[in-house]
Design a protein around this motif. Structure first.
Motif, short mmCIF file in Angstrom:
data_model
loop_
_atom_site.label_atom_id
_atom_site.label_comp_id
_atom_site.label_asym_id
_atom_site.label_seq_id
_atom_site.Cartn_x
_atom_site.Cartn_y
_atom_site.Cartn_z
N VAL A 1 -9.39 8.41 -10.55
CA VAL A 1 -8.28 9.50 -10.17
C VAL A 1 -8.96 10.17 -8.96
O VAL A 1 -8.17 10.18 -7.65
CB VAL A 1 -8.06 10.64 -10.99
N LEU A 2 -10.21 10.46 -8.74
CA LEU A 2 -10.74 11.10 -7.47
C LEU A 2 -10.92 10.16 -6.42
O LEU A 2 -10.59 10.36 -5.17
CB LEU A 2 -12.08 11.45 -7.82
N LEU A 3 -10.96 8.68 -6.77
CA LEU A 3 -11.32 7.65 -5.75
C LEU A 3 -9.97 7.71 -4.93
O LEU A 3 -9.65 7.41 -3.61
CB LEU A 3 -11.60 6.66 -6.37
N LEU A 4 -8.84 7.49 -5.95
CA LEU A 4 -7.60 7.56 -5.17
C LEU A 4 -6.86 8.86 -4.47
O LEU A 4 -6.20 8.76 -3.63
CB LEU A 4 -6.45 6.78 -6.30
N PHE A 5 -7.18 9.81 -5.11
CA PHE A 5 -6.80 11.04 -4.44
C PHE A 5 -7.47 11.31 -3.03
O PHE A 5 -6.79 11.68 -2.11
CB PHE A 5 -7.36 12.28 -5.42
N TYR A 6 -8.72 10.71 -3.02
CA TYR A 6 -9.49 10.76 -1.83
C TYR A 6 -8.78 9.88 -0.44
O TYR A 6 -8.57 10.08 0.47
CB TYR A 6 -11.08 10.49 -1.77
N LEU A 7 -8.31 8.51 -1.04
CA LEU A 7 -7.63 7.76 -0.15
C LEU A 7 -6.37 8.33 0.22
O LEU A 7 -5.88 8.25 1.46
CB LEU A 7 -7.28 6.44 -1.05
N GLY A 8 -5.78 9.10 -0.51
CA GLY A 8 -4.47 9.73 -0.37
C GLY A 8 -4.65 10.79 0.83
O GLY A 8 -3.92 10.84 1.75
N LEU A 9 -5.77 11.30 0.71
CA LEU A 9 -6.17 12.54 1.93
C LEU A 9 -6.42 11.97 3.02
O LEU A 9 -6.17 12.28 3.98
CB LEU A 9 -7.42 13.29 1.44
N GLU A 10 -6.85 10.56 3.07
CA GLU A 10 -7.00 9.86 4.36
C GLU A 10 -6.00 9.40 5.29
O GLU A 10 -5.69 9.26 5.99
CB GLU A 10 -8.01 8.61 4.03
N PHE A 11 -4.97 9.03 4.14
CA PHE A 11 -3.59 8.52 4.64
C PHE A 11 -2.61 9.52 4.75
O PHE A 11 -1.90 9.84 3.53
CB PHE A 11 -3.29 7.39 3.65
N HIS A 12 -2.06 9.78 5.69
CA HIS A 12 -1.09 10.85 6.25
C HIS A 12 0.22 10.26 6.24
O HIS A 12 0.47 9.16 6.68
CB HIS A 12 -1.46 11.64 7.55
N ILE A 13 1.03 11.30 6.07
CA ILE A 13 2.59 10.98 6.08
C ILE A 13 3.01 10.45 7.60
O ILE A 13 3.68 9.59 7.70
CB ILE A 13 3.47 12.13 5.79
N ASP A 14 2.35 10.99 8.48
CA ASP A 14 2.68 10.80 9.77
C ASP A 14 2.07 9.40 10.13
O ASP A 14 2.89 8.63 10.96
CB ASP A 14 1.67 11.38 10.73
N ASP A 15 1.20 8.65 9.48
CA ASP A 15 0.72 7.44 9.60
C ASP A 15 1.90 6.11 9.00
O ASP A 15 2.14 5.44 9.68
CB ASP A 15 -0.59 7.11 8.59
N LEU A 16 2.47 6.72 8.05
CA LEU A 16 3.66 5.82 7.44
C LEU A 16 4.92 6.00 8.37
O LEU A 16 5.28 5.00 8.62
CB LEU A 16 4.08 6.57 6.09
N VAL B 1 -3.42 -9.50 -11.47
CA VAL B 1 -4.99 -9.50 -11.28
C VAL B 1 -5.17 -9.93 -10.05
O VAL B 1 -6.34 -9.63 -9.30
CB VAL B 1 -5.52 -10.23 -12.55
N LEU B 2 -4.90 -11.39 -9.66
CA LEU B 2 -5.26 -12.09 -8.46
C LEU B 2 -4.71 -11.51 -7.21
O LEU B 2 -5.10 -11.72 -6.12
CB LEU B 2 -4.77 -13.46 -8.60
N GLY B 3 -3.39 -10.54 -7.35
CA GLY B 3 -2.75 -10.31 -6.22
C GLY B 3 -3.00 -8.95 -5.73
O GLY B 3 -2.82 -8.68 -4.55
N ILE B 4 -3.74 -7.96 -6.47
CA ILE B 4 -3.78 -6.58 -5.96
C ILE B 4 -5.20 -6.37 -5.79
O ILE B 4 -6.33 -6.52 -6.68
CB ILE B 4 -3.17 -5.45 -7.03
N SER B 5 -5.64 -5.70 -4.81
CA SER B 5 -6.89 -5.33 -4.05
C SER B 5 -7.53 -4.12 -5.16
O SER B 5 -6.84 -3.33 -5.50
CB SER B 5 -6.91 -5.00 -2.80
N SER B 6 -8.68 -3.79 -5.03
CA SER B 6 -9.12 -2.70 -5.70
C SER B 6 -9.25 -1.67 -4.65
O SER B 6 -10.09 -1.70 -3.75
CB SER B 6 -10.59 -2.92 -6.08
N SER B 7 -8.43 -0.66 -5.01
CA SER B 7 -8.18 0.72 -3.96
C SER B 7 -9.57 1.34 -4.02
O SER B 7 -10.18 1.86 -2.83
CB SER B 7 -7.24 1.60 -4.27
N ALA B 8 -10.29 1.39 -5.36
CA ALA B 8 -11.55 2.19 -5.31
C ALA B 8 -12.61 1.45 -4.54
O ALA B 8 -13.40 1.99 -3.90
CB ALA B 8 -11.89 2.15 -6.87
#
Length: 414
Positions: free
Chosen positions: A58-73, A115-122
């Motif tokens: 949860v904390l790893l993905l929460f941190y990734l969300g902090l890095e990626f802003h709505i403006d980037d999208l 399994v083969l298609g999705i990278s590890s976000s963490a």
């Protein structure tokens, strides 16, 4: 828990002296001190660390969300969608074909596609931090692909869950899928339009209250997401996406950083606990074939993303190698497959595949200049002992990406 932290730290220190990345060493610590290997058994039941491991994810993905802003999208949404869609088409498509070629069954093939298609976000997040590439131009498409994968992940799990759980009827499957899709849409709308309100609610000068607030929000929404059939990590990511755009975003990033590192290590350690090395020889050849296929598809996806963003060979190699690792999502699927009573070879296959790529991914990312020389447009080596070309300088201007865990200010970051 204390022994897990210390074992991970000792192995990571030893490995760091010889240039090994920390992630596979955390996993190795779990394998060596788990119930499936001779010698000292620090944790007899991997489920004893299940909650701490979930908190790490949860904390790893929460941190990734902090890095990626709505403006980037909003700024690069079309390119991100095309790059992410290309990555999924290549890797998920290859995974589905590979699953059918193995002949283990249709449900097993659907699981292997994910399994083969999705990278590890963490692991991708950890690799970007460890290699110091969060300011590189190619990091924005990497994060964009991760976001597209996360959205696909939510939809994929919502569609797969009724199949694996054996929904009583089509209507029951549609209800489960609709519940997950509806909650995912609610999270997206909150991230898009609720930032101002969230900023007022969470803003405080007291660091203690701020930590309690953002940690409670991330974990609570992650738990509710799971109840609605959406992966808990997706809920945490969306909370990070919202909070990263608030006036407290910079402070939250600094405060969550040590929590992310500590519990992220427990996540990888707990993964190692679940691996039984004795099961791996049975699926050795399928694992090696799957790893080779993933390497090929990631190179093609890296070239495709580089073409979309008009990058040269070096960023293309960085994209291909950074996104190589597989991890937490594959473990979720392994758990779902075991619960659904699918082919018994599936769990050891996933464990071996993830472990091998968890080792190869960070190592390949740190040596991506070797791959760049082989790609179209890459420079041939200047000769024996030639120094590798350094990574591109951090981007500047409105396209810059923020740097977590560093003191320097990044242009374009609000």
């Amino acid at each position: 828990m204390g022994g897990a932290f210390l074992a991970a730290a000792v192995l990571a220190r030893v490995g760091g002296r010889i240039g090994l990345p920390t992630i596979p060493l955390f996993i190795l610590a779990g394998i060596l001190l788990g119930p499936h290997t001779p010698g000292v058994v620090l944790v007899g039941d991997p489920h004893e660390l299940e909650m701490l491991s979930a908190l790490g994810l949860v904390l790893l993905l929460f941190y990734l969300g902090l890095e990626f802003h709505i403006d980037d999208l909003k700024a690069g949404g079309k390119k991100m969608a095309v790059a992410g869609g290309s990555y999924l088409l290549l890797n998920v498509g290859a995974g589905l074909a590979f699953g059918f070629l193995l002949g283990w069954g249709t449900s097993e093939a659907l699981v292997l596609a994910g399994v083969l298609g999705i990278s590890s976000s963490a692991i991708v997040t950890k690799v970007l931090v460890d290699t110091g590439r969060l300011g590189n131009p190619e990091t924005k498409p990497i994060l964009g692909i991760i976001v597209v994968e996360d959205v696909f992940l939510a939809l994929y799990l919502a569609a797969l869950q009724p199949i694996l759980s054996g929904a009583d009827s089509l209507s029951a499957a549609l209800v489960d899928g609709g519940k997950a899709f509806g909650f995912l849409l609610l999270l997206a709308l909150a991230a898009r339009f609720g930032t101002r309100l969230v900023s007022k609610l969470i803003n405080t000068r007291d660091d203690e209250l701020l930590v309690i607030s953002f940690l409670g929000a991330a974990v609570f929404v992650a738990g509710v997401s799971e109840w609605f059939g959406v992966a808990d990590a997706i809920g945490a990511f969306m909370v990070g996406l919202m909070l990263g755009s608030t006036s407290s975003g910079e402070r939250i990033m600094k405060l969550v950083h040590p929590l992310r590192d500590a519990f992220g290590a427990i996540f990888f350690f707990a993964f190692g606990l679940s691996i039984d090395p004795g099961d791996l020889p049975v699926v050795l050849w399928p694992v090696l074939a799957a790893v080779a296929l993933t390497l090929l598809m990631n190179v093609l996806a890296g070239l495709a993303a580089a073409r979309i963003y008009r990058f040269d060979a070096r960023p293309a190699a960085n994209i291909a190698t950074t996104l190589l690792a597989r991890g937490e999502f594959a473990l979720i699927l392994a758990t779902m497959a075991a619960t659904a009573g699918l082919d018994s070879r599936l769990s050891p296959f996933i464990a071996g595949y993830v472990l091998l790529l968890a080792v190869l991914g960070p190592l390949a990312a740190g040596r991506s200049h070797w791959l760049a020389r082989l790609l179209p447009g890459g420079r041939p080596p200047a000769g024996p002992g030639a120094a590798p070309k350094p990574d591109p300088e951090p981007a500047s201007g409105p396209e810059a990406v923020s740097l977590p865990g560093t003191a320097e200010a990044v242009p374009g970051r609000r």
